[in-house]
Design a protein around this motif. Sequence first.
Motif, PDB file in Angstrom:
ATOM      1  N   LYS A 103     -34.261  32.769 -60.196  1.00  0.00           N
ATOM      2  CA  LYS A 103     -34.867  31.558 -60.705  1.00  0.00           C
ATOM      3  C   LYS A 103     -33.925  30.402 -60.446  1.00  0.00           C
ATOM      4  O   LYS A 103     -32.758  30.435 -60.851  1.00  0.00           O
ATOM      5  N   THR A 104     -34.439  29.406 -59.796  1.00  0.00           N
ATOM      6  CA  THR A 104     -33.580  28.270 -59.492  1.00  0.00           C
ATOM      7  C   THR A 104     -33.538  27.329 -60.670  1.00  0.00           C
ATOM      8  O   THR A 104     -34.333  27.412 -61.594  1.00  0.00           O
ATOM      9  N   GLU A 106     -34.446  24.528 -60.759  1.00  0.00           N
ATOM     10  CA  GLU A 106     -35.630  23.678 -60.872  1.00  0.00           C
ATOM     11  C   GLU A 106     -36.823  24.414 -61.417  1.00  0.00           C
ATOM     12  O   GLU A 106     -37.881  23.816 -61.579  1.00  0.00           O
ATOM     13  N   ASP A 108     -38.206  27.184 -59.946  1.00  0.00           N
ATOM     14  CA  ASP A 108     -38.896  28.079 -59.015  1.00  0.00           C
ATOM     15  C   ASP A 108     -38.357  29.472 -59.193  1.00  0.00           C
ATOM     16  O   ASP A 108     -37.160  29.665 -59.366  1.00  0.00           O
ATOM     17  N   SER A 109     -39.241  30.381 -59.115  1.00  0.00           N
ATOM     18  CA  SER A 109     -38.725  31.736 -59.221  1.00  0.00           C
ATOM     19  C   SER A 109     -39.368  32.625 -58.181  1.00  0.00           C
ATOM     20  O   SER A 109     -40.450  32.356 -57.672  1.00  0.00           O
ATOM     21  N   TYR A 164     -28.903  28.879 -59.254  1.00  0.00           N
ATOM     22  CA  TYR A 164     -29.941  29.838 -59.588  1.00  0.00           C
ATOM     23  C   TYR A 164     -29.336  30.930 -60.427  1.00  0.00           C
ATOM     24  O   TYR A 164     -28.123  31.120 -60.459  1.00  0.00           O
ATOM     25  N   MET A 212     -38.169  29.868 -50.379  1.00  0.00           N
ATOM     26  CA  MET A 212     -37.160  28.963 -50.918  1.00  0.00           C
ATOM     27  C   MET A 212     -36.904  27.791 -50.006  1.00  0.00           C
ATOM     28  O   MET A 212     -36.456  26.761 -50.439  1.00  0.00           O
ATOM     29  N   ARG A 215     -38.733  24.240 -50.598  1.00  0.00           N
ATOM     30  CA  ARG A 215     -38.764  23.539 -51.872  1.00  0.00           C
ATOM     31  C   ARG A 215     -37.407  23.357 -52.504  1.00  0.00           C
ATOM     32  O   ARG A 215     -37.132  22.354 -53.102  1.00  0.00           O
ATOM     33  N   GLN A 216     -36.610  24.337 -52.333  1.00  0.00           N
ATOM     34  CA  GLN A 216     -35.455  24.301 -53.216  1.00  0.00           C
ATOM     35  C   GLN A 216     -34.401  23.304 -52.814  1.00  0.00           C
ATOM     36  O   GLN A 216     -33.729  22.729 -53.624  1.00  0.00           O
TER      37      GLN A 216
END
Lengths: 556, 177
Positions: A103-104, A106, A108-109, A164, A212, A215-216
Motif C-alpha cells: 500500500k502506497t 497515497e 493505492d494498494s 509504501y 504502479m 499512478r504512483q
Amino acid sequence: MSTKMIPFIIITGRDNMDSGLSPQDKKDLDKFIKFFALKTVQVIVQARLGEKICTRSSSSPTGSDWFNLAIKDIPEVTHEAKKALAGQLPGIGRSMCVEISLKTSEGDSMELETWCLEMNEKCDKDIKVSYTVYNRLSVLLKSLLAITRVTPAYKLSRKQGHDYVILYRIYFGEVQLGGLGEGFQTVRVGVVGTPVGTVTLSCAYRTNLAFMSNRQFERSAPIMGIIVDHFVDPPCSSQRPANMGQPCNYRAPDEEDGPFAGVQDSQEVCTTSFSTSPPSQCVCTLSPSPSKLSKPLPLDSLQLPLAPGLVTHTLYTSRLSYQPPALAGGAELCHPAANPNQVLHAGKEGGVALVPAQPPHGADAHLTVEHAPNTPGSSGDDDGLSQSGEGRRDEGRRSVSPSDPVESLNAFTRKIGAFVNKPSTQITAASLDLPFAAFAPRGLDSEENDPMVQPPDSPSCPSPLQASLHSQGSEGSGQQDDFVMVDFRPAFSKDDLLPMDLGTFYREFQNPPQLASLSLHISSQSMADDLDSLPEKLAVYEKNIDEFDAFVDMLQ
Amino acid sequence: MSRQPHSTLFGKGRRSPVNGNNSHVAMNCRSEVLEVTVEARQVEEAMLALLHTILLHRSTGKFHYKKEGTYSIGTVGTLDIDCDFIDFSFVRVSSEELDRVIRKAVSEFKDALSSDGMGQISLEFYQKKKSRWPFSDECIPWEVWSIKVNVVNLANEQERQICREKVGEKLGEKVIK
C-alpha cells in the motif's frame, strides 16, 4: 469475505475415523496442523516485515518451539491468525491464505502474493503421525523460510518505509488469486502427506507490477530524508513485537489495544520430550483460544501493516521496481550489449539511474557513479576521477561519439535519480555501462525528486563492481532524451549505518562558496587599489626621507 | 524422508575441482545436481547460499538423550543473510560453527577452481556405520548434492549487474527445488 458467517465447527468433519488412526494420534495430528498453520503465518509475516530475522539455536527446547524451529511468535499475528481460523483447521475446501499486499502512501494498494495452505484428499494412511509427519512439517517450514526470501516481494518488503508499506491479511476458505494480475506465477513450497490428507503449501505471486507505474510516481516527494528512528539490526536477539502493535490506520477500529492473548497461548505447548520407545509421551495441553469473535469484523478491513513505524531503508525507495509495464516474474533483463536497440525492462530494484540528455541543471538531483580507479580500458578515467574528486559532477550526458574520450567521460558522470519524466525506454543496453544500470523502469520527472539511488560508499573505494567507463558504453547513448531511473545498489553498501547517502552529501556540498582569496574579482580590485595608492605612498616616503636617513645612520 | 535419528547430522563437504565427479556413489544414494553460472566474485556467495539452504533443511536440533528412554530435540534458530555481490538473500542456520565449516570449504573450492572456470562442489550426507575391528568405519552416503559451477568473465559492469540479478533468480529457483 466475512468472518461472521463461518460456523464454529469443531474438527469432526474428517472422514477417516475408520482409518485406524488412534484418537491420540488424531489429536496430535490436529494439533500439529493447527500449529503448523500458525507458524506458517508467523514465518510469512515476519519475512515481510522488512528486517532481517535472526533467532538463536538452543539446545533446550521450550514449549513454544514447535517443529524444532526457533520461530518467534508475534502475538498480534497469532491473534489474527486465530481469528481467521476461528477454531477450524485447514481442510479440504477450506484453505488458509495469507495475502501480502503493498500500500502506497497515497492509498493505492496492490496484492503482491498469496500464500495458501491447503489440504487435499490424498491420504497417506501408513505414515506415523507423531514422528514422521512432525518432521516433515518441520522441513516444510524450513522450505517456507527459504522461499519467503526468494519471491520478489521480499525485496520490496525490505525497502518499505516511506513510500509504501506491506500489509498482510489472513483469510480462510476459498483461495482468491484474482487480485494478482495477469501472469502470476506459482511456487509450490512443499507437501506433506498425513493420514487425513495431504498438506500443500504454495505461493502465488504477482509478476506484473505495471499498475504502479502510472499512478504512483508522478508526485514529487523528496525521499532523501534523514531517518532518525531507524534501527540498526540488533544482534540476534531482539524481536520487535512492539512495533507490530503500533496503532495505525489499517487497524480495524474496534481492535483491542492491549497485549494479545499471549498468556492463554502459552498453555498450548508442543511436545518437548519424545520417547525412544513407541508410544510417545505427550506433555501438551490444549486450551481453547480466547474467542475474539464477539465483534465480527469484515475481513477486508483486517489489514495490519508490517513494521509501520520502521523506516529503516527509506533511502532505498521502491518506486523503481514498479515502473516497467512488462515485468516478467523472473525479471527479464536486457541482453548483453550485442543488441543495441533492446528495450530494457527493469527487473527489480537494482540498477543505477541513467542520465538525461539535457544540459545539466544545477539543482537537479543527480546521482554520481563512481569510476573504478583500477578498471582497465578506460583511458579517460583520470579526468573523470579528478572531477569526481572535486565533487563536481554536473556535466550532462550527451550523445557522444565514442571517439571523444573526454566527452564520453562527461557522459557518464551525470546520473539522474528518481522519476525522470521521459516516457520511452529506448535506452539501449549498450548505453548502460554504469554499474547496476540494467534496470529501466519508466522514467519520471527528475526535477521533482531527489535521487533514490544509493551511490557507492566512497568514491575511492575500489569496489569491484564499480563501473569502468568504457568508451564503448557511450555508443548507444544516442537517445539521451530518455533517461530512466534505476535503483543503484552497489556491492557492500550498507544502508543502516549512515542516514545520509552519498548523493545527498554530494549535492549539498557540490557548490561551495569560493575562497575569497581565489576570487578574481576581489583580487583584481585589490591589485588595482594597490597600484593606485602607490604614488601617494611614494610621496609620503619622500617627505620623510630625512628621517629614514637618520635612522639608517643610527643603525650603522 | 523417514530416517532414524542419527548421530551424524550432516555430511562433510567435499570438493572436486576441475570437472571432478564423486568417485563413489552408492547404489541407493539420492543424488541431485545443480548447475549455476556465475561470475568470479559471486562464486562464494552462490555456493554459500545453496549449501546453507540445503543444510537448513537437513539440520535438526541437538538430540538430548535423557533417562527413562526419552529424548528431546533442541531447536534450530535461523538467520537471514544478504549477499553482497548477488541480489539475493537466503536463510541459514544460526550456528557459527557450521558457518565456519562451510565458508572454509567454499573458499578452498574457490581457490581451487581452475582457470577455465568449471568446477563442482559436493555436499554428501552419509551414515556412519561402526564396524568391528579390524574393519574401519563405513560411511554410506544416502544423499549427495552436487553443485556445478561455471565461472564466466563479464566484460562490463552492466553485464555484471544483469548477472547479479540472474544469479539471484537462479539461486532462488534452486532453493525452491
